[in-house]
Design an enzyme around this catalytic site. Sequence first.
Site, PDB file in Angstrom:
ATOM      1  N   GLY A  17       0.864  -1.320   0.218  1.00 22.71           N
ATOM      2  CA  GLY A  17       0.098  -0.073  -0.163  1.00 22.71           C
ATOM      3  C   GLY A  17       0.958   1.249  -0.094  1.00 22.71           C
ATOM      4  O   GLY A  17       0.504   2.086   0.259  1.00 22.71           O
ATOM      5  N   GLY A  20      -0.152   5.238  -1.540  1.00 20.94           N
ATOM      6  CA  GLY A  20      -1.685   6.114  -0.755  1.00 20.94           C
ATOM      7  C   GLY A  20      -0.814   7.587   0.111  1.00 20.94           C
ATOM      8  O   GLY A  20       0.351   7.525  -0.368  1.00 20.94           O
ATOM      9  N   GLN A  21      -1.874   7.730   0.665  1.00 24.74           N
ATOM     10  CA  GLN A  21      -1.433   8.775   1.547  1.00 24.74           C
ATOM     11  C   GLN A  21      -0.301   9.039   2.379  1.00 24.74           C
ATOM     12  O   GLN A  21       0.527   9.863   2.054  1.00 24.74           O
ATOM     13  CB  GLN A  21      -2.608   9.573   2.311  1.00 24.74           C
ATOM     14  CG  GLN A  21      -2.419  10.725   2.834  1.00 24.74           C
ATOM     15  CD  GLN A  21      -3.847  11.321   3.846  1.00 24.74           C
ATOM     16  OE1 GLN A  21      -4.148  10.794   4.333  1.00 24.74           O
ATOM     17  NE2 GLN A  21      -3.382  12.905   4.971  1.00 24.74           N
ATOM     18  N   ASP A  43       2.163  -1.728  -4.014  1.00 19.66           N
ATOM     19  CA  ASP A  43       0.658  -1.124  -3.904  1.00 19.66           C
ATOM     20  C   ASP A  43       0.183  -1.719  -5.553  1.00 19.66           C
ATOM     21  O   ASP A  43       0.632  -2.738  -6.257  1.00 19.66           O
ATOM     22  CB  ASP A  43       0.259   0.143  -4.093  1.00 19.66           C
ATOM     23  CG  ASP A  43      -0.799   0.842  -3.830  1.00 19.66           C
ATOM     24  OD1 ASP A  43      -0.652   1.615  -2.936  1.00 19.66           O
ATOM     25  OD2 ASP A  43      -1.844   0.705  -4.738  1.00 19.66           O
ATOM     26  N   ASP A  61      -0.896  -7.197  -4.954  1.00 24.42           N
ATOM     27  CA  ASP A  61      -2.158  -7.543  -4.255  1.00 24.42           C
ATOM     28  C   ASP A  61      -2.180  -7.746  -3.108  1.00 24.42           C
ATOM     29  O   ASP A  61      -1.719  -9.148  -3.614  1.00 24.42           O
ATOM     30  CB  ASP A  61      -3.583  -8.301  -5.440  1.00 24.42           C
ATOM     31  CG  ASP A  61      -5.159  -7.383  -5.071  1.00 24.42           C
ATOM     32  OD1 ASP A  61      -5.095  -7.307  -3.924  1.00 24.42           O
ATOM     33  OD2 ASP A  61      -6.323  -7.850  -5.661  1.00 24.42           O
ATOM     34  N   ILE A  62      -3.237  -7.148  -2.048  1.00 26.88           N
ATOM     35  CA  ILE A  62      -2.667  -7.775  -0.997  1.00 26.88           C
ATOM     36  C   ILE A  62      -3.755  -9.052  -0.675  1.00 26.88           C
ATOM     37  O   ILE A  62      -3.107 -10.093   0.051  1.00 26.88           O
ATOM     38  CB  ILE A  62      -3.230  -6.912   0.303  1.00 26.88           C
ATOM     39  CG1 ILE A  62      -2.659  -7.538   1.519  1.00 26.88           C
ATOM     40  CG2 ILE A  62      -4.517  -6.274   0.681  1.00 26.88           C
ATOM     41  CD1 ILE A  62      -2.851  -6.078   2.919  1.00 26.88           C
ATOM     42  N   TYR A 151     -15.324   0.275   8.736  1.00 26.75           N
ATOM     43  CA  TYR A 151     -13.525   0.042   8.993  1.00 26.75           C
ATOM     44  C   TYR A 151     -13.505   0.188   9.973  1.00 26.75           C
ATOM     45  O   TYR A 151     -12.259  -0.854  10.433  1.00 26.75           O
ATOM     46  CB  TYR A 151     -13.969   1.450   7.883  1.00 26.75           C
ATOM     47  CG  TYR A 151     -12.320   2.158   8.765  1.00 26.75           C
ATOM     48  CD1 TYR A 151     -10.916   1.888   7.624  1.00 26.75           C
ATOM     49  CD2 TYR A 151     -12.513   3.375   9.120  1.00 26.75           C
ATOM     50  CE1 TYR A 151      -9.427   2.066   7.827  1.00 26.75           C
ATOM     51  CE2 TYR A 151     -10.819   4.052   9.424  1.00 26.75           C
ATOM     52  CZ  TYR A 151      -9.330   4.021   8.770  1.00 26.75           C
ATOM     53  OH  TYR A 151      -8.136   4.143   8.981  1.00 26.75           O
ATOM     54  N   LYS A 155     -10.693  -2.614  12.075  1.00 26.98           N
ATOM     55  CA  LYS A 155      -9.656  -2.465  13.201  1.00 26.98           C
ATOM     56  C   LYS A 155      -9.754  -2.990  14.281  1.00 26.98           C
ATOM     57  O   LYS A 155      -8.848  -2.502  14.880  1.00 26.98           O
ATOM     58  CB  LYS A 155      -9.939  -0.579  13.347  1.00 26.98           C
ATOM     59  CG  LYS A 155      -9.631   0.294  11.340  1.00 26.98           C
ATOM     60  CD  LYS A 155      -8.118  -0.562  11.230  1.00 26.98           C
ATOM     61  CE  LYS A 155      -7.112   0.793   9.851  1.00 26.98           C
ATOM     62  NZ  LYS A 155      -6.003   0.155   8.845  1.00 26.98           N
ATOM     63  N   ILE A 181      -4.647  11.766   9.541  1.00 28.10           N
ATOM     64  CA  ILE A 181      -3.531  12.426   9.097  1.00 28.10           C
ATOM     65  C   ILE A 181      -3.973  13.568   7.939  1.00 28.10           C
ATOM     66  O   ILE A 181      -4.564  13.904   6.610  1.00 28.10           O
ATOM     67  CB  ILE A 181      -2.926  11.349   7.977  1.00 28.10           C
ATOM     68  CG1 ILE A 181      -2.604   9.944   9.579  1.00 28.10           C
ATOM     69  CG2 ILE A 181      -1.525  11.772   8.077  1.00 28.10           C
ATOM     70  CD1 ILE A 181      -1.893  10.106  10.439  1.00 28.10           C
TER      71      ILE A 181
END
Length: 328
Positions: A17, A20-21, A43, A61-62, A151, A155, A181
């Site tokens: 990943g 990403g941000q 990613d 791909d995860i 989500y 987590k 973030i």
Amino acid sequence: MYPLNEELSMKNILIIGCAGQIGTELTMELRKIYGNEHVVATDLKEAPASIMQSGPFHQLDILDREGIRSLVKKYQIDGIINLAAILSAVGEKNPMLAWNINMNGLINVLEVAREEGVTRVLTPSSIAAFGPETPIENTPQETVLKPKTMYGITKVAGELLGDYYFNKYGIDVRGLRYPGIISHEALPGGGTTDYAVAIYYDAIKYGKYTCFVKEDTKLPMMYMPDCLKATIDLFHAEIKNLKHHSDFNLAAMSFTVGELAESIKKYMPQFEISYEPDYRQAIADSWPNSIDDTSARSEWGWKPEYDLDKMTQDMLHHIKIKHQNGEY
Ligand code: NAD
Ligand code: AKB
């Protein structure tokens, strides 16, 4: 910048990943520390040129467990940082996608780590692990975890899984409950706190912003330099000092949207804000206002550097340059 004790560092790190941000910046920071060849970036999509041109990059791909395994073997990976996820707003539009990527992806990472002898895994949690029954101010480390988003559910389950793999298999899994973030390098990937980034972009481009949550919505937030520091410091913390593993509360600042707008007005007096709350209001309302991060401070020395005005000045400075360069 990040003093590194040889004994605490990994040899080869796999980032999943990376585009990403957070990954866009974390990958480059880790390459500065470990050397480009020792940080393998992956990613689902292509990464920014800075990442693809400075060191190893693979599209991965995860959900492809054997793909993860083959990279772990190829590069003799001993540390994995898992940043692949579906965030809260996109996750509420497609809860099964969030479950699949966030849970089945994480299990793939943990199982490959177990089977291939990876020493350490870092996989972030979020303030989304909390819910409306959690104390809203100064949320304690040990508290009610009853999130109302898919989500957030992933987590909480991810934190539990991380601690399970640590206790049962001795894999050193670590994680932080990041606040929202804020950064200017890569855009955020579909979360509820994205307004705190979009406001700066629109301030520079249009001089005004329409926010999708109400003026008095208050959430914990953090500027990217502090996020990078926290992540790298926890990744390298001495394990003998850690009483927690996958679920560190982490804080830097908390503000309402109104206070964020006032901070921008200090440097752009003409800036205007209006409000059109949508489905993300309910998500924001289910999260805490502020976080008690005493455990992170005492167990691995966490201390943030940026407050709201310091962040605002830096964000406006960098985004203005992007705008002048025609980058958005
Ligand atoms: P992001 O959405 O910006 O990036 C996630 C990356 O994962 C993207 O580049 C995406 O292409 C990739 N990805 C998606 N599906 C994938 C798949 N199947 N296989 C491989 N990669 C895939 O997210 P981010 O903001 O960088 O967040 C990183 C982590 O930090 C996540 O676990 C997130 O939940 C957590 N977090 C982020 C914030 C925040 O404000 N950014 C706050 C709290 C927690
Ligand atoms: C989101 O808003 O979904 C993320 C987070 C706080 O986890 N930024």
